[in-house]
Design a protein around this motif. Structure first.
Motif, mmCIF file in Angstrom:
data_model
loop_
_atom_site.group_PDB
_atom_site.id
_atom_site.type_symbol
_atom_site.label_atom_id
_atom_site.label_comp_id
_atom_site.label_asym_id
_atom_site.label_seq_id
_atom_site.Cartn_x
_atom_site.Cartn_y
_atom_site.Cartn_z
ATOM 1 N N GLN A 230 -3.240 1.776 5.174
ATOM 2 C CA GLN A 230 -4.294 1.117 5.213
ATOM 3 C C GLN A 230 -5.387 1.989 4.805
ATOM 4 O O GLN A 230 -6.799 1.500 5.254
ATOM 5 N N HIS A 232 -5.454 5.111 2.740
ATOM 6 C CA HIS A 232 -5.793 5.584 1.279
ATOM 7 C C HIS A 232 -6.728 5.054 0.496
ATOM 8 O O HIS A 232 -6.339 3.887 0.267
ATOM 9 N N ARG A 234 -7.361 3.397 -2.592
ATOM 10 C CA ARG A 234 -6.309 2.677 -3.764
ATOM 11 C C ARG A 234 -7.183 2.491 -5.104
ATOM 12 O O ARG A 234 -8.364 2.330 -5.020
ATOM 13 N N ASP A 235 -6.439 2.565 -6.169
ATOM 14 C CA ASP A 235 -7.104 2.102 -7.578
ATOM 15 C C ASP A 235 -7.525 0.973 -7.634
ATOM 16 O O ASP A 235 -8.567 0.564 -8.139
ATOM 17 N N VAL A 237 -7.666 -2.953 -5.104
ATOM 18 C CA VAL A 237 -7.410 -3.815 -4.166
ATOM 19 C C VAL A 237 -7.515 -5.224 -4.315
ATOM 20 O O VAL A 237 -8.619 -5.583 -5.208
ATOM 21 N N ASP A 258 -2.191 2.071 -8.180
ATOM 22 C CA ASP A 258 -2.074 2.049 -6.826
ATOM 23 C C ASP A 258 -2.572 0.790 -6.347
ATOM 24 O O ASP A 258 -3.511 0.577 -6.171
ATOM 25 N N VAL A 259 -1.765 -0.355 -6.207
ATOM 26 C CA VAL A 259 -2.316 -1.464 -5.847
ATOM 27 C C VAL A 259 -2.100 -2.122 -4.392
ATOM 28 O O VAL A 259 -0.818 -2.085 -4.139
ATOM 29 N N LEU A 260 -3.118 -2.518 -3.804
ATOM 30 C CA LEU A 260 -2.773 -3.199 -2.717
ATOM 31 C C LEU A 260 -3.287 -4.723 -2.334
ATOM 32 O O LEU A 260 -4.387 -4.814 -3.031
ATOM 33 N N ALA A 334 -11.536 1.197 -1.645
ATOM 34 C CA ALA A 334 -10.826 0.795 -2.883
ATOM 35 C C ALA A 334 -11.747 1.450 -4.193
ATOM 36 O O ALA A 334 -12.974 1.215 -3.963
#
Ligand SMILES: Cc1cc2nc3c(=O)[nH]c(=O)nc-3n(C[C@H](O)[C@H](O)[C@H](O)COP(=O)(O)OP(=O)(O)OC[C@H]3O[C@@H](n4cnc5c(N)ncnc54)[C@H](O)[C@@H]3O)c2cc1C
Length: 557
Positions: A230, A232, A234-235, A237, A258-260, A334
């Motif tokens: 939780q 780093h 992200r590209d 969010v 890089d998706v969260l 993000a």
């Protein structure tokens, strides 16, 4: 000393798809993705509770899949040469529910989660075989109630329903014990020293006892979020895993971002509560919202999107990268954000409402719903424009339309043409000062109780169709004043943003906001939460997908 109990009631139908045997050529294609290793008799290759457990292909020998509970092990299945371990949890990296043990000396190929994901993304044939097997295995576990979770509850308790829905929407298998129907329950409660009024109770991983837990407590206990970093940047969010958020996740992750995704606990959103979606392209006989959502959820994970079960509580927009604060206190950075938090229909407080949604209670009055009530009496609740449109439309097919309005009459905001049409349509009856008090029915709505507050009169009517047209509230309360909103608190995007909005937001770029971009560069709003959205599954999915091409542009700026 462990006792092994044999045989779970897993279906033997579709056995070749649930437990396929890979060909030597297919195994040769897997080998470079992992490492070959030998196994000894009795060796445990992965343990119940492990996070991001490895995936194994049996080259020779045998692997037992066991569900441990105390000192008892239940044998789920045995994988032989050419077969492989894993189910949906292997994709997400969540704690495994099973022990994998070799029964004899042999050889396996071991892939860690990252390499297994690469395999399913890059080898179309193997990807299909593995995904189908994983999904069918999970479906079997859910049907058989096999898992690491026990829910003790009551059919009459709303919290039991809440927890069942949470576990179901997250595709997590569980066994259910109903206090009303199961004579052994009291023994169970006694052994955990639980009082009957502490239900529903969730016993998670056979160890931790949670009394009437929140969704977040269950997610934490089952380790839904443990494998997810939780911290780093992200590209992208995505906040909300309804149709628009899941579409953004699938397209974003499949295009290398890089998706969260953050989701409060009901993946599928509003669509997940629809019993049958008939108008979504490609499903001529309809598809249940839950099934559509479950497929999209797995598809997003297949492409490597990660899904954190938590609530976005605050957007921090005066820093770069942006930060989304979440319920457990974490701060998620993000580069870009897609807000897909949808809307919630205003609902009258009455019993049986959620059970009868889609079965006599509707939030939309389209041709599909109109067909269901041809020749019957119907109720439209609300006095605004959407209620007026629905009443006029439904009057063409229905015997009579009762418009229930809380105040003296139709809303002042209703368009005058609609008011005239309502007045001129003889089978529309406006019932002023009237509210819905109760809904009765089994599989379908059968009768409605309403109350005229002025006359203090409560009546029951045998009416089988209710249209709730009382508007929807967007889930935008957590945005912390960061974005320009319209008068109804939906998010303004693209050309809807006025020069005043942009100057108030200190829009810093020479270019204007992209389509779906909010008053903050790189922050997009998709689906029902967006002002002017169409409020349909297809449009939500479309917007989530379109946003990704714009995210790429922003990331290149
Ligand atoms: C009963 C019902 C039946 C329907 N039937 C149809 C139909 O047949 N056909 C059709 O086209 N449309 C139908 N609709 C409309 C359709 O479901 C919606 O238009 C669509 O779901 C919108 O998708 P969305 O992703 O924008 O938002 P939503 O579906 O509302 O999803 C939003 C998601 O965000 C999550 N969320 C909210 N706030 C937060 C937060 N702070 N942090 C993290 N997560 C958050 C929610 O839990 C939810 O999962 C129906 C709607 C309902 C209620």
């Amino acid at each position: 000393m462990n006792n092994t109990r044999r045989g779970l009631p897993l279906a033997r139908a579709r056995i070749e798809q649930i437990f396929p045997k890979l060909t030597p050529t297919q195994i040769r294609r897997i080998t470079p993705h992992g490492r070959s290793r030998t196994t000894k008799r009795g060796e445990v290759l992965s343990e119940h509770g492990d996070i991001a457990a490895s995936f194994f292909v049996v080259v020779s020998g045998e692997l037992e899949i066991l569900r441990p509970s105390g000192t008892v092990e239940t044998l789920v299945t045995v994988h032989r040469s050419g077969q492989f371990t894993g189910e949906v949890g292997t994709l997400s990296g969540r704690r495994t529910m099973f022990r994998v043990r070799a029964t004899k000396p042999g050889k396996v190929i071991e892939l860690d989660r990252r390499h297994m994901l690469t395999l399913v993304q890059t080898d179309a044939e193997l990807g299909e075989i593995l995904m189908r097997a994983f999904i069918l295995r999970r479906a079997e576990l859910i049907t058989a109630g096999v898992g690491d979770t026990v829910l003790i509850g009551s059919t009459y308790s709303a919290d039991t329903l809440r927890i069942k829905e949470f576990l179901m929407r997250n595709g997590h298998p569980y066994s259910y014990i109903d206090l009303e129907h199961d004579p052994d329950v009291q023994n169970m409660l006694d052994s955990f020293r639980l009082a009957a009024n502490e239900i529903p109770v969730v016993i998670c991983r056979g160890q931790v006892v949670l009394r009437n837990p929140s969704k977040q407590e269950i997610a934490d206990c089952l380790g839904f979020n443990e494998s997810i970093d939780q911290t780093h940047v992200r590209d992208l969010v995505v906040i909300g895993a309804g149709p628009s958020g899941l579409a953004a996740a699938v397209y974003g992750a499949s295009e290398g971002l890089d998706v969260l995704v953050l989701e409060t606990g009901s993946p599928g959103g509003q669509a997940g509560s629809s019993s049958r979606i008939e108008n979504y392209l490609g499903f001529p006989t309809g598809i249940s919202g839950q099934e559509l959502a479950a497929r999209a959820y797995i598809q997003a994970q297949k492409f490597g999107a990660e899904i954190l079960i938590t609530k976005g509580t605050r957007l921090v927009c005066d820093v770069r990268p942006y930060v989304v604060e979440v319920e457990n206190g974490a701060r998620i950075p993000a580069r870009t954000i897609a807000i897909a938090t949808g809307a919630e229909y205003r609902k009258p407080r009455c019993e049986n409402l959620s059970r009868l949604e889609g079965a006599g209670v509707y939030y939309a009055a389209t041709f599909v719903e109109a067909q269901l009530c041809g020749g019957d009496e119907v109720i439209v609740v609300g006095g605004g424009n959407s209620a007026g449109q629905a009443a006029v439309f439904l009057a063409e097919a229905a015997k009579r339309v009762h418009m229930l309005v809380r105040s003296v009459g139709l809303a002042k905001t209703m368009s005058s043409y609609l008011i005239r049409r309502i007045e001129e349509t003889p089978n529309i009856v406006v019932q002023p000062y009237t509210e819905i008090m109760g809904l009765q029915g089994g599989d379908h709505l059968e009768s409605v109780v309403w109350r005229n507050n002025q006359m203090e009169l409560t009546e029951e009517h045998k009416i089988r169709h209710v249209f709730l047209m009382t508007g929807a509230d967007p889930n935008t309360g957590w945005l912390n004043g960061c974005l320009a909103l319209d008068a109804r608190s939906f998010i303004k995007t693209g050309q809807d943003l006025s020069p005043e909005n942009l100057s108030a937001a200190r829009w810093p770029l020479a270019r204007q906001p992209f389509l779906l971009e909010t008053s903050l560069p790189g922050v997009f709003a998709v689906g029902d939460v967006r002002g002017g959205s169409i409020k349909r599954v297809a449009s939500a999915v479309g917007e989530g997908s379109i946003a990704i091409s714009l995210v790429h542009k922003v990331l290149q700026e």
